[in-house]
Design an enzyme around this catalytic site. Structure first.
Site, mmCIF file in Angstrom:
data_model
loop_
_atom_site.group_PDB
_atom_site.id
_atom_site.type_symbol
_atom_site.label_atom_id
_atom_site.label_comp_id
_atom_site.label_asym_id
_atom_site.label_seq_id
_atom_site.Cartn_x
_atom_site.Cartn_y
_atom_site.Cartn_z
ATOM 1 C CB ILE A 239 -5.489 5.691 -0.991
ATOM 2 C CG1 ILE A 239 -5.448 4.155 -0.951
ATOM 3 C CG2 ILE A 239 -4.736 6.295 0.178
ATOM 4 C CD1 ILE A 239 -4.033 3.593 -1.004
ATOM 5 C CB SER A 240 -10.652 3.465 0.516
ATOM 6 O OG SER A 240 -11.511 4.131 -0.371
ATOM 7 C CD GLN A 241 -11.674 3.247 6.957
ATOM 8 O OE1 GLN A 241 -12.400 4.228 6.822
ATOM 9 N NE2 GLN A 241 -11.582 2.588 8.102
ATOM 10 N NE ARG B 203 -4.128 1.837 2.249
ATOM 11 C CZ ARG B 203 -4.255 2.909 3.026
ATOM 12 N NH1 ARG B 203 -3.324 3.184 3.935
ATOM 13 N NH2 ARG B 203 -5.289 3.715 2.897
ATOM 14 C CB ILE C 42 -13.541 1.026 3.461
ATOM 15 C CG1 ILE C 42 -14.949 1.077 2.863
ATOM 16 C CG2 ILE C 42 -12.560 1.795 2.603
ATOM 17 C CD1 ILE C 42 -16.033 0.547 3.777
#
Length: 224
Positions: free
Chosen positions: A73-75, A47, A78
């Site tokens: 950028i999504s956690q 990531r 999620i």
């Protein structure tokens, strides 16, 4: 399905080490993510390579991070949650992601589905993601710079359509691009958002509201 990533990019030290990723996986389990394939892929995909170097020390925290152009950028939670929901469709031939962003969710999906279609309306993000995925050796993702709200009717039907941006209302017009067993996963709402799953039950398309979420808004059109 085998991990396809270029292994030269998987090593890391300090805040991006394998130990740091393992702590993220432990946290995902505590948050209720149980699918072993999803957890394995989340641990493998680096990531930190999807965010600016100045933010890499936060890459495995459970938080969204800015990627420029007003996008995030999504956690990790999620991303894992939506990926688990996507696998619930059963078939893994084609998935459509609307909102490529930095390409992280597309890379996760590419380890689990035969072909990933992903659409990004912002040209600079689409170009950067295309380059990043090529470097990582992700060759089964077809990225497009286009208006994602229209889907990709010529490539339908999809096993899954997944939105990485919040629609003001459920995008029921895209149900026509789903396979009969397909799933549409979308954050819905403006000030208050919920994650919504649309799938067939007894021959009818049924909408289930799952949990509160927070995404950037879905916008139409294209931008450079």
């Amino acid at each position: 399905m085998a991990i396809r990533l270029n292994s030269a990019h998987l090593a890391g030290s300090g805040m991006v080490s394998a130990r740091t990723r393992a702590r993220m996986i432990d946290r995902l389990r505590e948050q209720g993510i149980s699918n072993s394939e999803v957890l394995a892929v989340m641990e493998q995909v680096p990531r930190h390579l999807f965010v600016d170097e100045a933010l890499q020390h936060k890459a495995y925290d459970d938080t969204s991070l800015p990627i420029g152009h007003g996008q995030t950028i999504s956690q990790p939670y999620i991303v894992a949650r939506m990926t688990e929901l996507a696998l619930g469709a059963g078939a893994r031939d084609k998935v459509l992601e609307i909102g490529t962003g930095c390409g992280y969710q597309a890379t996760i999906l590419a380890q689990l589905f035969k072909t990933v279609y992903s659409i990004e309306r912002i040209g600079a993000l689409a170009q950067a993601s295309r380059h990043r995925l090529a470097e990582l050796g992700v060759h089964n993702a077809r990225l497009r710079h286009a208006d994602g709200s229209k889907g990709v009717p010529e490539a339908a039907p999809f096993d899954v359509i997944l939105f990485a941006a919040a629609a003001p209302i459920s995008p029921e017009h895209l149900i026509a691009q789903l396979a009969p067993h397909g799933r549409l996963i979308v954050p819905v709402g403006q000030h208050s958002q919920e994650l919504v799953l649309i799938c067939q039950e007894n021959g009818n398309w049924v909408e289930s509201r799952l949990e509160p979420v927070r995404f950037v808004p879905l916008l139409g059109g294209v931008a450079h």
